[in-house]
Design a protein around this motif. Structure first.
Motif, short mmCIF file in Angstrom:
data_model
loop_
_atom_site.label_atom_id
_atom_site.label_comp_id
_atom_site.label_asym_id
_atom_site.label_seq_id
_atom_site.Cartn_x
_atom_site.Cartn_y
_atom_site.Cartn_z
N GLU A 194 -22.17 22.90 -24.72
CA GLU A 194 -21.87 21.82 -23.79
C GLU A 194 -20.92 22.34 -22.71
N LEU A 195 -21.21 22.02 -21.43
CA LEU A 195 -20.42 22.54 -20.32
C LEU A 195 -19.36 21.56 -19.86
N ALA A 196 -19.50 20.29 -20.20
CA ALA A 196 -18.62 19.27 -19.66
C ALA A 196 -17.18 19.43 -20.14
N PHE A 197 -16.94 20.23 -21.17
CA PHE A 197 -15.58 20.41 -21.68
C PHE A 197 -14.72 21.25 -20.75
N PHE A 198 -15.32 21.99 -19.82
CA PHE A 198 -14.59 22.98 -19.04
C PHE A 198 -14.57 22.60 -17.56
N PRO A 199 -13.41 22.57 -16.95
CA PRO A 199 -13.36 22.27 -15.51
C PRO A 199 -13.79 23.46 -14.65
N PHE A 200 -13.80 24.66 -15.25
CA PHE A 200 -14.04 25.87 -14.46
C PHE A 200 -14.83 26.87 -15.32
N LEU A 201 -15.85 27.50 -14.71
CA LEU A 201 -16.63 28.55 -15.35
C LEU A 201 -16.63 29.79 -14.47
N ARG A 251 -0.40 45.87 -5.14
CA ARG A 251 -0.25 44.69 -4.28
C ARG A 251 -1.56 43.90 -4.22
N GLN A 252 -2.68 44.62 -4.15
CA GLN A 252 -3.98 43.94 -4.14
C GLN A 252 -4.20 43.20 -5.46
N ARG A 253 -3.78 43.79 -6.59
CA ARG A 253 -3.92 43.11 -7.87
C ARG A 253 -3.08 41.83 -7.88
N GLU A 254 -1.89 41.90 -7.30
CA GLU A 254 -1.04 40.72 -7.25
C GLU A 254 -1.68 39.62 -6.40
N ILE A 255 -2.25 39.99 -5.26
CA ILE A 255 -2.93 38.99 -4.43
C ILE A 255 -4.13 38.42 -5.18
N SER A 256 -4.77 39.27 -5.97
CA SER A 256 -5.90 38.79 -6.76
C SER A 256 -5.45 37.75 -7.78
N TYR A 257 -4.31 38.02 -8.43
CA TYR A 257 -3.77 37.02 -9.36
C TYR A 257 -3.43 35.73 -8.62
N ARG A 258 -2.87 35.87 -7.45
CA ARG A 258 -2.50 34.67 -6.69
C ARG A 258 -3.75 33.86 -6.30
N PHE A 259 -4.81 34.56 -5.97
CA PHE A 259 -6.05 33.83 -5.69
C PHE A 259 -6.51 33.08 -6.94
N GLY A 260 -6.43 33.73 -8.10
CA GLY A 260 -6.82 33.06 -9.34
C GLY A 260 -5.98 31.83 -9.60
N VAL A 261 -4.67 31.93 -9.37
CA VAL A 261 -3.79 30.77 -9.55
C VAL A 261 -4.17 29.66 -8.58
N ASN A 262 -4.40 30.04 -7.30
CA ASN A 262 -4.81 29.04 -6.31
C ASN A 262 -6.12 28.37 -6.72
N LEU A 263 -7.05 29.16 -7.23
CA LEU A 263 -8.36 28.62 -7.58
C LEU A 263 -8.24 27.60 -8.71
N TYR A 292 -6.63 24.51 -7.52
CA TYR A 292 -7.60 23.78 -6.69
C TYR A 292 -8.59 23.02 -7.56
N VAL A 293 -9.02 23.66 -8.65
CA VAL A 293 -9.96 22.99 -9.56
C VAL A 293 -9.31 21.78 -10.21
N LEU A 294 -8.05 21.91 -10.61
CA LEU A 294 -7.41 20.85 -11.38
C LEU A 294 -6.78 19.76 -10.52
N THR A 295 -6.46 20.09 -9.27
CA THR A 295 -5.76 19.10 -8.44
C THR A 295 -6.54 18.68 -7.22
N GLY A 296 -7.63 19.35 -6.89
CA GLY A 296 -8.44 18.96 -5.75
C GLY A 296 -7.82 19.33 -4.42
N ASN A 297 -8.11 18.54 -3.40
CA ASN A 297 -7.71 18.84 -2.03
C ASN A 297 -6.40 18.15 -1.63
N TYR A 298 -5.51 17.92 -2.58
CA TYR A 298 -4.32 17.14 -2.24
C TYR A 298 -3.44 17.88 -1.25
N LYS A 299 -3.54 19.21 -1.13
CA LYS A 299 -2.70 19.94 -0.19
C LYS A 299 -3.14 19.76 1.26
N SER A 300 -4.20 18.97 1.49
CA SER A 300 -4.55 18.61 2.86
C SER A 300 -3.79 17.39 3.33
#
Length: 916
Positions: free
Chosen positions: A726-733, A879-891, A894-902
């Motif tokens: 079942e996929l509905a249990f996960f907000p992100f794949l 530094r690129q790995r750190e930016i990659s982690y930051r993208f993962g955190v942002n993602l 974004y999945v859990l909170t939506g577009n509220y930062k607009s």
């Protein structure tokens, strides 16, 4: 296989053990032995006493039946029962040949065809038969018979082609002679040349069974422009009852996003196999259209691409004031109007007026003098890609400006006066045209011998004159010259636009030359003569499902082959670009007629629906075990060793075990509890153990960063099988794409589409660094996987997208590689509000993010928390790995909170951090 109605047995000899059931009956009757009745007077002393260990004098009938059923269930289980098995020719042990047309007409129900072929191959494997699989869209070769398991594994990667079978006669010649085999032909239902020959060759080896889908074949003919409207025509086979189809016209909106721009409805009358409709569209909208498709049909035949034939160019005709003088047939623009009116939007007026309409082409007929402002405006227009087409005449021949070496609005310098031919004071007889050189855009056009020139303006000899000459007379003097100016070009005909100096405007060659110069476009399929001598490079090509993709390393195509339109492995449908024009090559041409395949009466024809096989061995074994457990409880109860309450509890436990065992719910419940007890990230299982291991390690590393830096505390990541879980249990794949990943089943696609519609997000990662323009094996596989997903239009992530600021302020989203990503395209009305640096995007979260940056490898950590893979070199890589982690955190944020930062409430803080 032995059959009893819909039930089959893979090991029917084991059923002979059922003969022993009567023997078991008598044995059970004899155990325990029946007591001998004796009358003994002393028994009176035992009256009133109760024996705690009672023993029955004989086995009850119901217990005998229970034990017999348990033994019978075990015997039947080991006999391999199968419900609705593929019957096939059960008397045959010959090899099995599966033939698939595998053309565009098969794409609509391709998963069902693959499932049908798998059922056939698995049934042959149970019978110990070898299997061969051929696609008739491949080059002919002798079939290779292999173990059935190999054929089944190959079927997952078999895909249809965006064209029909082309060489059935060659396949007939490739069939083995005299070899016994049974053939199952999965036909697309269409008549193809050579089908009878191939059928005869197959019947020489053994029986042939044909499978055809009951679905109608639907196709869309090329779009044409006629009588001021876009003409749309669709075909269907067979002609059934009344039916309506929706045709979607797609193109780029003003924001440059591909989306549906207009929709039309076609209605098939009862018994009709063709439906037509017309759309009256303004030129601005019509010029944006790039693709028409039948809504809901995944097939290259249901798609037609548009080219220059639909985009009517805007042409401004300026005659230098001579149009109103003299007879109509002597007007400088008369023949141009006759040639261009059917195929172009003509604009009249002064030069300054027509420039405001942004024409594609401006034609000046014998215009010698322009003001400085007009010249500057023309040069600006040429820098943006315009085409200035000039014709000579007496005014231009007498002008001293034309002889200026610095005039940018003429391709060459001109001599004073003109050259007269064929008169009493002329230099000679009228000159004919020389054959067009290979470097000319007119190369390949036939030169009519009757076309002659009696006067012309001459070009001054210059070192680059030969390079600028694209047409010449028989004596070598230039007739048409051309020069590039910025992004545009200036073309000069050294004769008049009327018949005063030449009969060229009276010939069909004149219209063809205008066509080659992209002054006009013909709303018909080009002929071989029009395209001869040119090479066209593929820009986009269609797959069998109608998806447009990058052509990769496909070579250029000769114009003659493109005009012939013979699709095959070396010529795919798509959009092809030449030097002066673009040609759309579609699966269905204007003269295509769908014809049904006609089979002889001796051929057995079945529908495509395959009865779902279901192995019953597990169910019978579970039933046998359940009955044996019930027998134990019953024996204990009969012997008096169980109280009524304890017996009831055991009965309930046995019943619960029996109901739960066949469905194996324990595992599902454990999965659900694990997925929902805590926040968990998940990755899709690809079948490649190494890729799955890296994906799990990557989510482990990202989870650690989330735990350290945010309030999100995810538990260990989970692996998800999209076919079973079942996929509905996960907000992100997280979905790493591999080149040989099997396509999801129909049921899995339904789950995935439901997941995307209800708020789930999938991060597709092709891990190819995005360097191959979508032509890598992983990218092509993703295109196939995504073809059946309900995904909105995508665009490269914009600089103001919410992903750039959900937690960290970012402008790049690297993984192990640094490349761009794609997200759902913003709506056209997403405008920047007053006082906000970002657009209003509070309308949902993109359901998919697509990239090739290999984020899992950048995030991956081992059990000790150390990075598993290097990223770049030195401190720059970290530094690129750190930016990659930051993208993962942002993602994840974004999945859990939506577009509220607009929201505007965050603008002051964001502006302060941005230093604005």
């Amino acid at each position: 296989m032995w059959m009893i109605g819909p039930l089959g047995f893979t090991a029917p000899l084991i059923l002979t053990a059922l003969i022993a059931l009567p023997v078991l009956w008598f044995l059970l009757r004899a155990i325990p032995p029946a007591p001998i009745r004796r009358r003994f007077p002393g028994v009176a002393l035992l009256l009133g006493l109760r024996d705690e260990d009672a023993e029955a004098d004989k086995t009850p009938l119901w217990l005998l039946l229970l034990r017999a059923c348990a033994i019978a269930a075990a015997i039947i289980a080991f006999a391999g029962p199968v419900l609705n098995p593929e019957r096939g020719n059960t008397a045959s042990d010959a090899p099995l040949l599966i033939v698939m047309d595998a053309g565009w007409a098969d794409a609509r129900d391709w998963p069902r065809r693959i499932e049908r072929a798998k059922v056939l191959a698995e049934a042959a494997g149970r019978a110990g038969r070898t299997v061969a699989l051929i696609r008739l869209t491949d080059p002919p070769e002798a079939p290779v018979f292999q173990a059935a398991g190999v054929a089944v594994s190959r079927l997952s990667g078999v895909q249809p082609q965006p064209y029909a079978p082309t060489d059935l006669a060659g396949w007939a010649a490739a069939m083995p002679q005299g070899a016994a085999m049974e053939t199952y032909w999965l036909s697309d239902g269409l008549a193809h040349p050579g089908r009878a020959d191939l059928l005869a060759a197959l019947e020489q080896g053994g029986p042939v069974t044909v499978f055809e889908s009951p679905r109608a074949v639907l196709a869309l003919q090329p779009i044409t422009f006629k009588d001021g409207a876009v003409q749309i025509a669709a075909l269907r086979l067979p002609a059934g009852g009344a039916q309506e189809l929706e045709v979607s016209a797609r193109g780029l909106d003003p924001a440059g996003i591909d989306r549906e721009l207009v929709r039309a409805t076609l209605s098939f009358a009862a018994g009709a196999n063709r439906a037509e409709t017309a759309l009256a569209l303004p030129p601005e909208l019509r010029n944006r259209l790039t693709r028409f498709e039948i809504a809901g049909i995944r097939s290259a035949g249901a798609v037609t691409l548009t080219d220059d034939s639909l985009k009517r160019r805007k042409v401004a005709l300026i005659g230098g004031g001579a149009d109103a003088e003299g007879l109509l047939l002597l007007s400088p623009t008369h023949y141009l109007r006759q040639a261009l009116a059917p195929v172009a939007e003509l604009i009249d007026g002064g030069l300054s007026d027509v420039l405001l309409a942004s024409p594609d082409v401006i034609v000046l007929t014998d215009v010698a003098r322009l003001t400085q402002a007009e010249s500057d405006s023309l040069l600006d227009w040429l820098d943006n890609g315009g085409l200035l087409l000039r014709f000579a005449g007496p005014k231009l021949a007498a002008s001293d400006i034309a002889r200026s070496a610095t005039d940018p609005l003429l391709p060459v310098r001109l001599r004073e006066g003109g050259r007269a031919l064929g008169g009493a004071m002329s230099w000679g007889d009228p000159k004919t045209l020389a054959p067009f050189a290979e470097t000319s855009p007119f190369f390949g056009l036939p030169v009519p011998p009757e076309v002659a020139v009696t006067a012309q303006v001459l070009a001054q000899p210059d070192p680059d004159l030969s390079q600028r000459t694209i047409a010449a007379l028989a004596d070598g003097t230039p007739l048409v010259t051309r020069k590039a100016v910025g992004q545009g070009q200036v073309v000069l005909f050294h004769v008049t636009a009327n018949a005063e100096w030449s009969n060229l405007p009276l010939s069909g060659l004149f219209v063809q030359m205008l066509e080659r110069l992209a002054v006009s476009t013909r709303p018909t399929q080009p002929e071989a003569a029009d395209l001869a001598g040119q090479t066209f490079v593929p820009e986009r090509v269609l797959d069998a499902f109608g998806t447009a993709g990058d052509p990769g390393s496909l070579p250029g195509v000769a114009g003659e082959d493109l005009a012939a339109g013979l699709l095959g492995p070396t010529l795919l449908p798509g959009l092809y670009a030449g030097e002066e024009r673009r040609i759309a090559l579609n699966v269905i041409s204007a003269d295509t007629e769908l014809q049904a395949a006609v089979w002889p009466e001796r051929i057995r024809i079945e529908g495509m629906e395959a009865r779902q096989e279901q192995a019953l061995k597990g169910g019978f074994l579970a039933a046998a075990l359940l009955l044996l457990l019930a027998d134990i409880v019953a024996a204990l109860w009969i012997s008096g060793r169980l109280s009524g309450r304890l017996a009831a509890r055991l009965a309930v436990a046995v019943l619960a075990f029996g109901l739960a065992a066949p469905e194996a719910r324990a595992q599902d419940d454990a999965f659900a509890r694990a997925a929902t007890s805590e926040v968990r990230l998940a990755h899709v299982v690809t079948g490649d153990a190494r890729v799955d291991e890296v994906a799990a390690a990557g989510l482990r590393g990202l989870g650690l960063r989330l735990f350290e830096r945010t309030t999100i505390e995810p538990a260990d990541a989970m692996a998800v099988d999209i076919e079973r879980d079942e996929l509905a249990f996960f907000p992100f794949l997280y979905w790493p794409v591999t080149a040989d990943q099997p396509l999801p089943s129909v049921a899995a696609y339904q789950k995935l589409n439901q997941y995307l519609r209800t708020g789930g997000m999938i991060l597709f990662d092709t891990r190819d660094a995005g360097l191959s323009g979508g032509s890598s094996p992983e990218s092509k596989r993703l295109q196939l996987i995504a073809s059946a997903l309900d995904i909105p239009p995508l665009e490269p992530v914009a600089a103001d997208h919410v992903l750039t600021r959900t937690f960290y302020l970012l402008q790049d989203f690297p993984g192990r590689y640094a490349a761009g990503i794609w997200v759902e395209a913003a709506p056209a009305d997403a405008e920047q509000a007053e006082g906000m640096p970002f657009r209003n995007l509070n309308d949902g979260v993109t359901p998919v993010v697509v990239g090739g940056n290999d984020w899992a490898s950048a995030w991956a950590v081992d059990a000790d928390g150390s990075p598993m893979f290097p990223v770049g070199r030195g401190s720059g890589g970290e530094r690129q790995r750190e930016i990659s982690y930051r993208f993962g955190v942002n993602l994840i944020m974004y999945v859990l909170t939506g577009n509220y930062k607009s929201d505007q409430v965050h603008v002051p803080a964001l502006l302060e951090r941005l230093g604005q």
